[in-house]
Design a protein around this motif. Structure first.
Motif, PDB file in Angstrom:
ATOM      1  N   PRO A 100       2.398  32.360  -4.975  1.00 49.49           N
ATOM      2  CA  PRO A 100       2.024  32.087  -3.798  1.00 49.49           C
ATOM      3  C   PRO A 100       2.127  32.206  -2.293  1.00 49.49           C
ATOM      4  O   PRO A 100       0.990  32.913  -1.942  1.00 49.49           O
ATOM      5  N   LEU A 101       2.958  31.722  -2.485  1.00 47.74           N
ATOM      6  CA  LEU A 101       4.127  31.771  -1.057  1.00 47.74           C
ATOM      7  C   LEU A 101       3.534  33.727  -0.676  1.00 47.74           C
ATOM      8  O   LEU A 101       3.407  33.939   0.849  1.00 47.74           O
ATOM      9  N   PHE A 102       4.138  34.773  -1.706  1.00 50.74           N
ATOM     10  CA  PHE A 102       4.549  35.932  -1.485  1.00 50.74           C
ATOM     11  C   PHE A 102       3.140  36.738  -1.088  1.00 50.74           C
ATOM     12  O   PHE A 102       3.221  37.600  -0.628  1.00 50.74           O
ATOM     13  N   ASP A 103       2.442  35.650  -1.972  1.00 50.97           N
ATOM     14  CA  ASP A 103       1.155  36.556  -1.797  1.00 50.97           C
ATOM     15  C   ASP A 103       0.781  36.403  -0.638  1.00 50.97           C
ATOM     16  O   ASP A 103      -0.244  37.459  -0.413  1.00 50.97           O
ATOM     17  N   GLU A 104       0.294  35.285  -0.453  1.00 54.35           N
ATOM     18  CA  GLU A 104      -0.331  35.201   1.167  1.00 54.35           C
ATOM     19  C   GLU A 104       0.511  35.249   2.778  1.00 54.35           C
ATOM     20  O   GLU A 104      -0.365  36.147   3.445  1.00 54.35           O
ATOM     21  N   TYR A 105       2.237  35.883   1.892  1.00 51.36           N
ATOM     22  CA  TYR A 105       2.650  36.592   3.293  1.00 51.36           C
ATOM     23  C   TYR A 105       3.669  37.581   2.819  1.00 51.36           C
ATOM     24  O   TYR A 105       4.464  36.908   2.702  1.00 51.36           O
ATOM     25  N   PRO A 106       3.242  38.509   2.215  1.00 54.93           N
ATOM     26  CA  PRO A 106       3.380  39.900   1.649  1.00 54.93           C
ATOM     27  C   PRO A 106       5.211  39.772   2.653  1.00 54.93           C
ATOM     28  O   PRO A 106       5.173  39.940   4.097  1.00 54.93           O
ATOM     29  N   LEU A 107       5.973  40.467   2.033  1.00 57.53           N
ATOM     30  CA  LEU A 107       6.915  40.903   2.042  1.00 57.53           C
ATOM     31  C   LEU A 107       7.204  42.385   2.577  1.00 57.53           C
ATOM     32  O   LEU A 107       5.690  43.102   1.803  1.00 57.53           O
ATOM     33  N   ARG A 108       7.732  43.004   3.939  1.00 57.56           N
ATOM     34  CA  ARG A 108       7.243  43.621   4.400  1.00 57.56           C
ATOM     35  C   ARG A 108       8.670  45.099   3.826  1.00 57.56           C
ATOM     36  O   ARG A 108       8.333  46.243   4.923  1.00 57.56           O
ATOM     37  N   SER A 109       9.834  44.605   3.227  1.00 62.99           N
ATOM     38  CA  SER A 109      10.656  45.925   2.851  1.00 62.99           C
ATOM     39  C   SER A 109      10.209  46.328   2.127  1.00 62.99           C
ATOM     40  O   SER A 109       9.126  46.193   1.107  1.00 62.99           O
ATOM     41  N   LYS A 110      11.641  47.006   1.153  1.00 63.22           N
ATOM     42  CA  LYS A 110      11.233  47.806   0.323  1.00 63.22           C
ATOM     43  C   LYS A 110      11.244  46.867  -1.236  1.00 63.22           C
ATOM     44  O   LYS A 110      11.193  47.022  -2.171  1.00 63.22           O
ATOM     45  N   LYS A 111      11.632  45.617  -0.791  1.00 65.72           N
ATOM     46  CA  LYS A 111      11.040  44.639  -1.665  1.00 65.72           C
ATOM     47  C   LYS A 111       9.965  44.188  -1.941  1.00 65.72           C
ATOM     48  O   LYS A 111      10.464  43.840  -3.401  1.00 65.72           O
ATOM     49  N   SER A 112       9.653  44.508  -0.918  1.00 63.58           N
ATOM     50  CA  SER A 112       7.816  44.026  -1.692  1.00 63.58           C
ATOM     51  C   SER A 112       7.423  45.096  -3.186  1.00 63.58           C
ATOM     52  O   SER A 112       6.602  44.963  -3.755  1.00 63.58           O
ATOM     53  N   ASN A 113       8.864  46.603  -3.493  1.00 66.99           N
ATOM     54  CA  ASN A 113       7.684  46.713  -4.176  1.00 66.99           C
ATOM     55  C   ASN A 113       8.145  46.367  -5.452  1.00 66.99           C
ATOM     56  O   ASN A 113       7.601  46.573  -6.339  1.00 66.99           O
ATOM     57  N   GLU A 114       9.475  45.647  -5.303  1.00 66.95           N
ATOM     58  CA  GLU A 114      10.222  45.370  -6.356  1.00 66.95           C
ATOM     59  C   GLU A 114       9.089  43.873  -6.834  1.00 66.95           C
ATOM     60  O   GLU A 114       9.461  43.710  -8.052  1.00 66.95           O
ATOM     61  N   TYR A 115       8.554  43.103  -5.648  1.00 67.56           N
ATOM     62  CA  TYR A 115       8.840  41.787  -5.943  1.00 67.56           C
ATOM     63  C   TYR A 115       7.044  41.832  -6.581  1.00 67.56           C
ATOM     64  O   TYR A 115       6.872  41.317  -7.348  1.00 67.56           O
ATOM     65  N   GLN A 116       6.409  43.395  -6.640  1.00 69.24           N
ATOM     66  CA  GLN A 116       5.469  43.456  -7.395  1.00 69.24           C
ATOM     67  C   GLN A 116       5.844  43.300  -9.302  1.00 69.24           C
ATOM     68  O   GLN A 116       5.465  43.033 -10.349  1.00 69.24           O
ATOM     69  N   HIS A 117       6.995  44.164  -9.025  1.00 65.68           N
ATOM     70  CA  HIS A 117       7.352  43.818 -10.861  1.00 65.68           C
ATOM     71  C   HIS A 117       7.320  43.051 -10.769  1.00 65.68           C
ATOM     72  O   HIS A 117       7.834  42.492 -12.689  1.00 65.68           O
ATOM     73  N   TRP A 118       9.001  41.936  -9.841  1.00 67.92           N
ATOM     74  CA  TRP A 118       9.348  40.867 -10.654  1.00 67.92           C
ATOM     75  C   TRP A 118       7.488  39.722 -10.840  1.00 67.92           C
ATOM     76  O   TRP A 118       8.027  38.823 -11.696  1.00 67.92           O
TER      77      TRP A 118
END
Length: 119
Positions: A57-75
């Motif tokens: 919920p935290l990362f959905d509300e405050y999305p990552l802005r780096s390349k990690k945002s792509n990893e996050y979707q899979h994680w």
């Protein structure tokens, strides 16, 4: 999240605000690490429940802005899958995971590895 050991107060603030995870000192031998490396403190969240109910919920509300945002979707997919099979599901995976579920986890891991490749 890893920071230099002398910035451990930042990790303590994150842990206190989110009320999840633990802080550990990185025990690597820094005498053989690259020149100038300093000891680190690491904040880790190991509970799938905490990951699903606090971090997602935290990362959905405050999305990552780096390349990690792509990893996050899979994680995120992997955490939700595991959460549903354990805490959020029908009593967990005590008898083991079906081949189909294991295959999904392997696919997610492969996707994260692909995202981590340096281009």
């Amino acid at each position: 999240m890893a920071l230099r050991d002398d910035d451990q107060n930042v990790l303590k603030q994150v842990k206190r605000r989110l009320e999840v995870g633990n802080i550990h000192n990185d025990k690597r031998d820094y005498s053989s690490a690259r020149a100038g490396s300093k000891p680190q403190s690491v904040w880790r969240v190991g509970s799938v429940t905490d990951a699903a109910e606090v971090l997602i919920p935290l990362f959905d509300e405050y999305p990552l802005r780096s390349k990690k945002s792509n990893e996050y979707q899979h994680w995120r997919k992997g955490v939700i899958l595991f959460y549903k099979k354990t805490r959020g599901g029908n009593g967990g995976a005590k008898g083991g995971y079906r081949t189909e579920t294991v295959s999904k986890f392997e696919d997610i891991s492969d996707q994260i590895r692909q995202e981590r490749k340096y281009e």
